[in-house]
Motif scaffolding. Structure first.
Motif, PDB file in Angstrom:
ATOM      1  N   ILE A 321      52.149  46.437  60.280  1.00 57.10           N
ATOM      2  CA  ILE A 321      53.107  46.050  61.314  1.00 57.10           C
ATOM      3  C   ILE A 321      53.403  44.550  61.312  1.00 57.10           C
ATOM      4  N   ALA A 322      52.610  43.758  60.588  1.00 55.29           N
ATOM      5  CA  ALA A 322      52.759  42.295  60.624  1.00 55.29           C
ATOM      6  C   ALA A 322      54.184  41.813  60.340  1.00 55.29           C
ATOM      7  N   PRO A 323      54.859  42.331  59.292  1.00 55.37           N
ATOM      8  CA  PRO A 323      56.225  41.846  59.031  1.00 55.37           C
ATOM      9  C   PRO A 323      57.194  42.148  60.178  1.00 55.37           C
ATOM     10  N   VAL A 324      57.008  43.290  60.827  1.00 54.07           N
ATOM     11  CA  VAL A 324      57.875  43.658  61.951  1.00 54.07           C
ATOM     12  C   VAL A 324      57.577  42.750  63.141  1.00 54.07           C
ATOM     13  N   ARG A 325      56.300  42.544  63.403  1.00 53.13           N
ATOM     14  CA  ARG A 325      55.897  41.664  64.498  1.00 53.13           C
ATOM     15  C   ARG A 325      56.464  40.262  64.306  1.00 53.13           C
ATOM     16  N   GLU A 326      56.358  39.745  63.096  1.00 52.09           N
ATOM     17  CA  GLU A 326      56.854  38.395  62.819  1.00 52.09           C
ATOM     18  C   GLU A 326      58.355  38.299  63.066  1.00 52.09           C
ATOM     19  N   ARG A 327      59.073  39.350  62.698  1.00 57.41           N
ATOM     20  CA  ARG A 327      60.523  39.335  62.892  1.00 57.41           C
ATOM     21  C   ARG A 327      60.875  39.331  64.376  1.00 57.41           C
ATOM     22  N   LEU A 328      60.149  40.109  65.163  1.00 56.24           N
ATOM     23  CA  LEU A 328      60.438  40.188  66.593  1.00 56.24           C
ATOM     24  C   LEU A 328      59.993  38.928  67.332  1.00 56.24           C
ATOM     25  N   VAL A 329      58.818  38.433  66.998  1.00 59.05           N
ATOM     26  CA  VAL A 329      58.304  37.232  67.658  1.00 59.05           C
ATOM     27  C   VAL A 329      59.194  36.029  67.361  1.00 59.05           C
ATOM     28  N   ALA A 330      59.833  36.032  66.201  1.00 54.80           N
ATOM     29  CA  ALA A 330      60.709  34.925  65.818  1.00 54.80           C
ATOM     30  C   ALA A 330      61.996  34.901  66.649  1.00 54.80           C
ATOM     31  N   GLU A 331      62.273  35.986  67.378  1.00 55.68           N
ATOM     32  CA  GLU A 331      63.470  36.054  68.223  1.00 55.68           C
ATOM     33  C   GLU A 331      63.066  36.391  69.650  1.00 55.68           C
ATOM     34  N   PRO A 332      62.420  35.466  70.355  1.00 54.21           N
ATOM     35  CA  PRO A 332      61.924  35.761  71.706  1.00 54.21           C
ATOM     36  C   PRO A 332      63.028  36.140  72.691  1.00 54.21           C
ATOM     37  N   ASP A 333      64.236  35.589  72.495  1.00 53.54           N
ATOM     38  CA  ASP A 333      65.329  35.924  73.410  1.00 53.54           C
ATOM     39  C   ASP A 333      65.711  37.396  73.323  1.00 53.54           C
ATOM     40  N   LEU A 334      65.476  37.994  72.168  1.00 52.16           N
ATOM     41  CA  LEU A 334      65.806  39.397  71.967  1.00 52.16           C
ATOM     42  C   LEU A 334      65.025  40.272  72.952  1.00 52.16           C
ATOM     43  N   LEU A 335      63.727  40.041  73.023  1.00 55.27           N
ATOM     44  CA  LEU A 335      62.878  40.803  73.937  1.00 55.27           C
ATOM     45  C   LEU A 335      63.127  40.400  75.390  1.00 55.27           C
ATOM     46  N   ALA A 336      63.342  39.107  75.628  1.00 56.03           N
ATOM     47  CA  ALA A 336      63.543  38.633  76.997  1.00 56.03           C
ATOM     48  C   ALA A 336      64.803  39.240  77.609  1.00 56.03           C
ATOM     49  N   GLU A 337      65.851  39.390  76.799  1.00 58.21           N
ATOM     50  CA  GLU A 337      67.091  39.958  77.311  1.00 58.21           C
ATOM     51  C   GLU A 337      67.011  41.476  77.437  1.00 58.21           C
ATOM     52  N   ALA A 338      66.256  42.108  76.539  1.00 57.95           N
ATOM     53  CA  ALA A 338      66.147  43.577  76.579  1.00 57.95           C
ATOM     54  C   ALA A 338      65.199  44.046  77.680  1.00 57.95           C
ATOM     55  N   TYR A 339      64.128  43.289  77.912  1.00 55.57           N
ATOM     56  CA  TYR A 339      63.123  43.685  78.915  1.00 55.57           C
ATOM     57  C   TYR A 339      62.791  42.478  79.796  1.00 55.57           C
ATOM     58  N   PRO A 340      63.758  42.064  80.619  1.00 60.45           N
ATOM     59  CA  PRO A 340      63.560  40.852  81.425  1.00 60.45           C
ATOM     60  C   PRO A 340      62.402  40.951  82.402  1.00 60.45           C
ATOM     61  N   GLU A 341      62.076  42.181  82.843  1.00 59.32           N
ATOM     62  CA  GLU A 341      60.976  42.344  83.799  1.00 59.32           C
ATOM     63  C   GLU A 341      59.629  42.022  83.169  1.00 59.32           C
ATOM     64  N   LYS A 342      59.544  42.098  81.844  1.00 58.56           N
ATOM     65  CA  LYS A 342      58.282  41.832  81.141  1.00 58.56           C
ATOM     66  C   LYS A 342      58.290  40.498  80.417  1.00 58.56           C
TER      67      LYS A 342
END
Length: 345
Positions: A321-342
């Motif tokens: 999962i490391a390559p996937v994790r690195e890709r997602l962590v590199a785009e913090p706004d992606l998660l922040a906008e998709a799951y603002p409550e978390k």
């Protein structure tokens, strides 16, 4: 690659194929298309990764592969997926899926991505949906979606439309093969019945196994200890695997073994690598496995103990999962906008 090899590649690591003779005929005829749909609701996890990994087999077998980001389905089924978050969650799902496809040894550029709102709002689609709704009983629709749509004492109308739309997606995307988890079986069996009356053939259906949770029993997206998230760091992955239900010699409901069988070993095979277990010399020394079946045989016989398996499994899962994790962590706004409550500020 001959037809027997293509058929084996398409069907391996699956739970059921309906019908295999129809699939063989499709492959014999030449080009064929397969699609899988994902409703962008909660965060993606390792259970999604096992189905995504299978797309590498489809692509390598010469199938045209389409991934549907089923944004309207998410809104219909989950009140926690408000309409205003669908764009952000669809963007997150696409990024995560592309990362999983690449990590599994395929090329995400070879996969076509489509969003439900690209075509599900068209007049032709809507008219056909009304026709289906007029011909399908409430009981039949509920039965078809019972393993997928959230159940409640006061079910929403969207849950009745969900299975009809999912089957209309098969027609709209001109898919010869519908692929999904075994929980999708009821929906696609309905499709095999009704699609010939709505301008398309009965699709071949390929179903992926549903993984057990790390805490035993069915994996639960709402139970944190039950699954490995794609954004879990190495420490969290090891902790979850170390605390997982993994009784010595028992295969049933053993999520650790299922992760290895359906995700780790197929990816190791693509890389040309073996699975290694470090073990003290006094307990027999290190072990090396070329195939999952060899590992399972040693686990069942007692040659491989959970105390030795778990650290190796944690290392392997984290590496996958490391390559996937690195890709997602590199785009913090992606998660922040998709799951603002978390993830939002």
């Amino acid at each position: 690659m001959d037809q027997a090899e293509r058929l084996d590649l398409v069907t391996r690591h699956t739970e059921e194929v309906v019908q295999e003779d129809e699939l063989a005929a499709l492959l014999e005829d030449g080009e064929a298309s397969v699609y899988i749909g994902y409703a962008p609701t909660g965060e993606m996890h390792i259970g999604h990764f096992t189905t995504m990994r299978k797309l590498a087999d489809f692509a390598n077998a010469g199938l045209d592969v389409t991934v549907l980001i089923a944004d309207l389905h998410a809104h219909l089924d989950d009140e926690k997926s408000p309409f205003e978050l669908l764009d952000a969650r669809s963007d997150y799902y696409r990024t995560a899926i592309e990362g999983m496809i690449d990590a599994a040894g395929a090329d995400a550029d070879d996969v076509t991505f489509v969003r439900g709102t690209d075509f599900e709002l068209d007049a032709e689609y809507s008219l056909e949906l009304y026709r289906m709704a007029a011909e399908t009983s409430i009981a039949r629709s509920q039965r078809a979606a019972s393993e997928v749509v959230r159940e409640s004492e006061s079910p929403k109308l969207g849950g009745l439309l969900y299975p009809l739309m999912q089957n209309l997606d098969v027609r709209a995307l001109e898919a010869d093969i519908a692929y999904g988890g075994l929980d999708q079986r009821g929906i696609y069996m309905l499709g095999r019945e009704i699609l010939p009356d709505h301008g398309w053939q009965s699709p071949v259906c390929i179903f992926a196994p549903l993984l057990s949770g790390l805490s035993g029993g069915k994996m639960s997206a709402s139970e944190e200890a039950s699954k490995v998230n794609l954004t879990d760091d190495a420490e969290a992955v090891h902790e979850k695997i170390q605390g997982a239900y993994c009784p010595a010699g028992e295969v049933k409901d053993n999520g650790v073994l299922e992760y290895l069988d359906h995700l780790v070993f197929p990816i190791l095979a693509v890389r040309g690598e073996d699975f290694q277990v470090e073990r003290p010399v006094e307990y027999g020394g290190d072990l090396v496995y070329e195939t999952y079946d060899e590992l399972e045989a040693d686990f069942v016989s007692g040659e491989l103990h959970p105390a030795d398996l778990k650290p190796a499994a944690g290392e392997a899962v984290d590496d996958v999962i490391a390559p996937v994790r690195e890709r997602l962590v590199a785009e913090p706004d992606l998660l922040a906008e998709a799951y603002p409550e978390k993830y939002g500020e």
